[in-house]
Motif scaffolding. Sequence first.
Motif, PDB file in Angstrom:
ATOM      1  N   GLN A 120       0.826  -1.205   0.000  1.00  0.00           N
ATOM      2  CA  GLN A 120       0.000   0.000   0.000  1.00  0.00           C
ATOM      3  C   GLN A 120       0.864   1.260   0.000  1.00  0.00           C
ATOM      4  O   GLN A 120       0.561   2.235  -0.697  1.00  0.00           O
ATOM      5  CB  GLN A 120      -0.920   0.006   1.216  1.00  0.00           C
ATOM      6  CG  GLN A 120      -2.033   1.042   1.146  1.00  0.00           C
ATOM      7  CD  GLN A 120      -3.002   0.814   0.004  1.00  0.00           C
ATOM      8  OE1 GLN A 120      -3.220   1.707  -0.816  1.00  0.00           O
ATOM      9  NE2 GLN A 120      -3.582  -0.369  -0.069  1.00  0.00           N
ATOM     10  N   GLY A 121       1.965   1.244   0.749  1.00  0.00           N
ATOM     11  CA  GLY A 121       2.820   2.424   0.838  1.00  0.00           C
ATOM     12  C   GLY A 121       3.587   2.727  -0.432  1.00  0.00           C
ATOM     13  O   GLY A 121       3.872   3.885  -0.743  1.00  0.00           O
ATOM     14  N   PHE A 122       3.929   1.685  -1.199  1.00  0.00           N
ATOM     15  CA  PHE A 122       4.701   1.865  -2.432  1.00  0.00           C
ATOM     16  C   PHE A 122       3.833   1.828  -3.689  1.00  0.00           C
ATOM     17  O   PHE A 122       4.087   2.571  -4.638  1.00  0.00           O
ATOM     18  CB  PHE A 122       5.769   0.779  -2.568  1.00  0.00           C
ATOM     19  CG  PHE A 122       6.787   0.765  -1.466  1.00  0.00           C
ATOM     20  CD1 PHE A 122       7.139   1.920  -0.787  1.00  0.00           C
ATOM     21  CD2 PHE A 122       7.412  -0.411  -1.098  1.00  0.00           C
ATOM     22  CE1 PHE A 122       8.083   1.919   0.230  1.00  0.00           C
ATOM     23  CE2 PHE A 122       8.359  -0.442  -0.080  1.00  0.00           C
ATOM     24  CZ  PHE A 122       8.697   0.724   0.590  1.00  0.00           C
ATOM     25  N   TYR A 123       2.809   0.964  -3.705  1.00  0.00           N
ATOM     26  CA  TYR A 123       2.050   0.716  -4.935  1.00  0.00           C
ATOM     27  C   TYR A 123       0.556   0.959  -4.802  1.00  0.00           C
ATOM     28  O   TYR A 123      -0.181   0.841  -5.770  1.00  0.00           O
ATOM     29  CB  TYR A 123       2.280  -0.732  -5.411  1.00  0.00           C
ATOM     30  CG  TYR A 123       3.737  -1.096  -5.455  1.00  0.00           C
ATOM     31  CD1 TYR A 123       4.590  -0.508  -6.389  1.00  0.00           C
ATOM     32  CD2 TYR A 123       4.287  -1.991  -4.542  1.00  0.00           C
ATOM     33  CE1 TYR A 123       5.940  -0.808  -6.413  1.00  0.00           C
ATOM     34  CE2 TYR A 123       5.629  -2.304  -4.558  1.00  0.00           C
ATOM     35  CZ  TYR A 123       6.455  -1.705  -5.493  1.00  0.00           C
ATOM     36  OH  TYR A 123       7.789  -2.003  -5.501  1.00  0.00           O
ATOM     37  N   PHE A 124       0.073   1.260  -3.580  1.00  0.00           N
ATOM     38  CA  PHE A 124      -1.313   1.625  -3.337  1.00  0.00           C
ATOM     39  C   PHE A 124      -2.283   0.511  -3.754  1.00  0.00           C
ATOM     40  O   PHE A 124      -3.290   0.752  -4.394  1.00  0.00           O
ATOM     41  CB  PHE A 124      -1.634   2.948  -4.043  1.00  0.00           C
ATOM     42  CG  PHE A 124      -0.477   3.906  -4.027  1.00  0.00           C
ATOM     43  CD1 PHE A 124       0.014   4.411  -2.827  1.00  0.00           C
ATOM     44  CD2 PHE A 124       0.175   4.262  -5.198  1.00  0.00           C
ATOM     45  CE1 PHE A 124       1.109   5.256  -2.790  1.00  0.00           C
ATOM     46  CE2 PHE A 124       1.278   5.106  -5.168  1.00  0.00           C
ATOM     47  CZ  PHE A 124       1.748   5.603  -3.965  1.00  0.00           C
ATOM     48  N   TYR A 141      -5.190   0.534 -12.812  1.00  0.00           N
ATOM     49  CA  TYR A 141      -4.214   1.283 -12.026  1.00  0.00           C
ATOM     50  C   TYR A 141      -4.801   1.680 -10.677  1.00  0.00           C
ATOM     51  O   TYR A 141      -5.995   1.965 -10.565  1.00  0.00           O
ATOM     52  CB  TYR A 141      -3.770   2.561 -12.756  1.00  0.00           C
ATOM     53  CG  TYR A 141      -2.769   2.333 -13.849  1.00  0.00           C
ATOM     54  CD1 TYR A 141      -1.464   2.788 -13.731  1.00  0.00           C
ATOM     55  CD2 TYR A 141      -3.122   1.665 -15.019  1.00  0.00           C
ATOM     56  CE1 TYR A 141      -0.537   2.576 -14.743  1.00  0.00           C
ATOM     57  CE2 TYR A 141      -2.200   1.447 -16.032  1.00  0.00           C
ATOM     58  CZ  TYR A 141      -0.914   1.906 -15.888  1.00  0.00           C
ATOM     59  OH  TYR A 141      -0.001   1.689 -16.885  1.00  0.00           O
ATOM     60  N   SER A 142      -3.948   1.721  -9.669  1.00  0.00           N
ATOM     61  CA  SER A 142      -4.339   2.295  -8.393  1.00  0.00           C
ATOM     62  C   SER A 142      -4.226   3.811  -8.475  1.00  0.00           C
ATOM     63  O   SER A 142      -3.627   4.366  -9.402  1.00  0.00           O
ATOM     64  CB  SER A 142      -3.458   1.750  -7.267  1.00  0.00           C
ATOM     65  OG  SER A 142      -2.094   2.071  -7.494  1.00  0.00           O
ATOM     66  N   THR A 143      -4.813   4.473  -7.495  1.00  0.00           N
ATOM     67  CA  THR A 143      -4.872   5.933  -7.444  1.00  0.00           C
ATOM     68  C   THR A 143      -4.081   6.431  -6.243  1.00  0.00           C
ATOM     69  O   THR A 143      -4.025   5.750  -5.217  1.00  0.00           O
ATOM     70  CB  THR A 143      -6.342   6.388  -7.334  1.00  0.00           C
ATOM     71  OG1 THR A 143      -7.044   5.953  -8.495  1.00  0.00           O
ATOM     72  CG2 THR A 143      -6.456   7.899  -7.215  1.00  0.00           C
ATOM     73  N   MET A 171       1.888   9.993   1.480  1.00  0.00           N
ATOM     74  CA  MET A 171       1.128   9.254   0.479  1.00  0.00           C
ATOM     75  C   MET A 171      -0.137   8.682   1.118  1.00  0.00           C
ATOM     76  O   MET A 171      -0.068   8.031   2.171  1.00  0.00           O
ATOM     77  CB  MET A 171       1.963   8.101  -0.091  1.00  0.00           C
ATOM     78  CG  MET A 171       3.278   8.513  -0.702  1.00  0.00           C
ATOM     79  SD  MET A 171       3.063   9.227  -2.333  1.00  0.00           S
ATOM     80  CE  MET A 171       4.773   9.269  -2.889  1.00  0.00           C
ATOM     81  N   LEU A 172      -1.282   8.896   0.479  1.00  0.00           N
ATOM     82  CA  LEU A 172      -2.523   8.320   0.964  1.00  0.00           C
ATOM     83  C   LEU A 172      -2.725   6.920   0.399  1.00  0.00           C
ATOM     84  O   LEU A 172      -2.147   6.561  -0.624  1.00  0.00           O
ATOM     85  CB  LEU A 172      -3.709   9.206   0.574  1.00  0.00           C
ATOM     86  CG  LEU A 172      -3.678  10.653   1.066  1.00  0.00           C
ATOM     87  CD1 LEU A 172      -5.019  11.319   0.769  1.00  0.00           C
ATOM     88  CD2 LEU A 172      -3.350  10.737   2.541  1.00  0.00           C
ATOM     89  N   SER A 173      -3.543   6.140   1.057  1.00  0.00           N
ATOM     90  CA  SER A 173      -3.891   4.825   0.529  1.00  0.00           C
ATOM     91  C   SER A 173      -4.724   4.983  -0.740  1.00  0.00           C
ATOM     92  O   SER A 173      -5.257   6.067  -1.019  1.00  0.00           O
ATOM     93  CB  SER A 173      -4.686   4.028   1.567  1.00  0.00           C
ATOM     94  OG  SER A 173      -5.975   4.605   1.741  1.00  0.00           O
ATOM     95  N   ASN A 174      -4.834   3.910  -1.482  1.00  0.00           N
ATOM     96  CA  ASN A 174      -5.639   3.928  -2.702  1.00  0.00           C
ATOM     97  C   ASN A 174      -7.090   4.316  -2.390  1.00  0.00           C
ATOM     98  O   ASN A 174      -7.691   5.159  -3.064  1.00  0.00           O
ATOM     99  CB  ASN A 174      -5.587   2.554  -3.364  1.00  0.00           C
ATOM    100  CG  ASN A 174      -6.474   2.470  -4.595  1.00  0.00           C
ATOM    101  OD1 ASN A 174      -6.269   3.187  -5.559  1.00  0.00           O
ATOM    102  ND2 ASN A 174      -7.474   1.596  -4.558  1.00  0.00           N
TER     103      ASN A 174
END
Length: 444
Positions: free
Chosen positions: A176-180, A282-284, A341-344
């Motif tokens: 989650q922290g790198f790729y959401f 894609y994640s956001t 960075m926020l979560s997806n």
Amino acid sequence: MLMSESKSFQVIVIGAGIAGLTAAYFLAQKGISVKLFEASDRVGGRMTTDIVNDFILDRGAQFLSSEYNLLLSIAAELGLKSNIHETSPWSAIVRNGKICRMRLDNPIHTLTSGLLNLSAWLKLGWRSWQLRQSLNSLSLNDYSKWASFDNESVSSWTNRMIDPIVTEYLFEPMLQGFYFQEPEATSLSLSMALLAFGFRRSRTLSISGGIGTLAESIASRLDVDLDSLVSCIESSSDSVSVNVNNSQTKAEYVILAIPAVNAGQIFTSSCEITNRLMSTRYSTNINIAIMTNEKFLLPDHLKDVYGLLIPRAERKNIASIGIESNKNHKYTHHGQLLNIMLSNKASESMMFDKDDSIVETVVSEALKYLPGLSNKISSTRIYRWKHAEPYSHIGRAKDLVQYRDYKYLEERVLLAGDYMSMPFTEGASESGRWAAEQILKNRI
């Protein structure tokens, strides 16, 4: 509107992110006439840097790794080797409200910090040892090389083979922290690659001047047209026609190096694998850069930590916090720069909120880890990435194996980008080099 006939090139590259830049760079080195079209007004895509009030803000991609052999070799060729520096080796993950400090190049810290219990730590170590050949030898920039693991999700394998604690407090915060993205929706292939970075004792690196300087340096050696929107690609047996800004340009080959969602809008393939890859989701992400005045001081347990990851069991909205002075002291000349960075899920829900509302929500949550922050902020900058990172769903690595088999390739249009390899800068760069190599092979 009539389209004017433009100059023909041997190769056209569409997209000046790191994948397109790498492709064009390798082709140009071999004497190929290559034109690069970029729809925006700057090169780098999600690998760009802004300078705001003397703070250096990496907008998307945040760092390099000592295992990024391709990008480091390009940087050396461009005379940037002396600009690359190691970040602080310390990171942290939250568990039960406690900040568990660790160095990922020292596996014992996941135990001694309290992040994992002894049972989970021993099981993780044993599984890593069983997988040591793959973790030591498989390429960390070619996602297709990890296809043998592309059969189940991260959570399915880790919960069954190790311990749910490892899923929730190691893999989930990293994913989650790198790729959401979530471990339930992510292929085991990606988590094995992440495990390999730790297994090989990789080190995190920064570039003085910001990560975008590498993209800009590559672009300075290429023929790049900015503000050039490609609306359609049509391939025939002997050439490819590209409609860019209502002008038709032709080439022998095209490398389509833009996010999958955009690639599918301008190109239709007769190949099922190609179309399936272009349908990659894609994640956001929303990235909030917070600049403070000199009065803000980091708490003692974060003074040497670069990255703080917050697992879903602990978070509301924030997935990670980067402390930029611990990435590279030259990024901050006064005060602190925090890259949040926020979560997806949070990014999707806040994507159209006003900046002030986002900052207020984020700061109120960050105070738990950064006390005193709220009244010491000098400025903020928000970056919204609707298409931040490609999902590494089960099957993508296997699709890449098939795509890279020559019989599945479009004759004159090749795909590149982070969805075409590892979902980070080195993987995107590798996909661009791979596409360039295929064209060079076909032209010999």
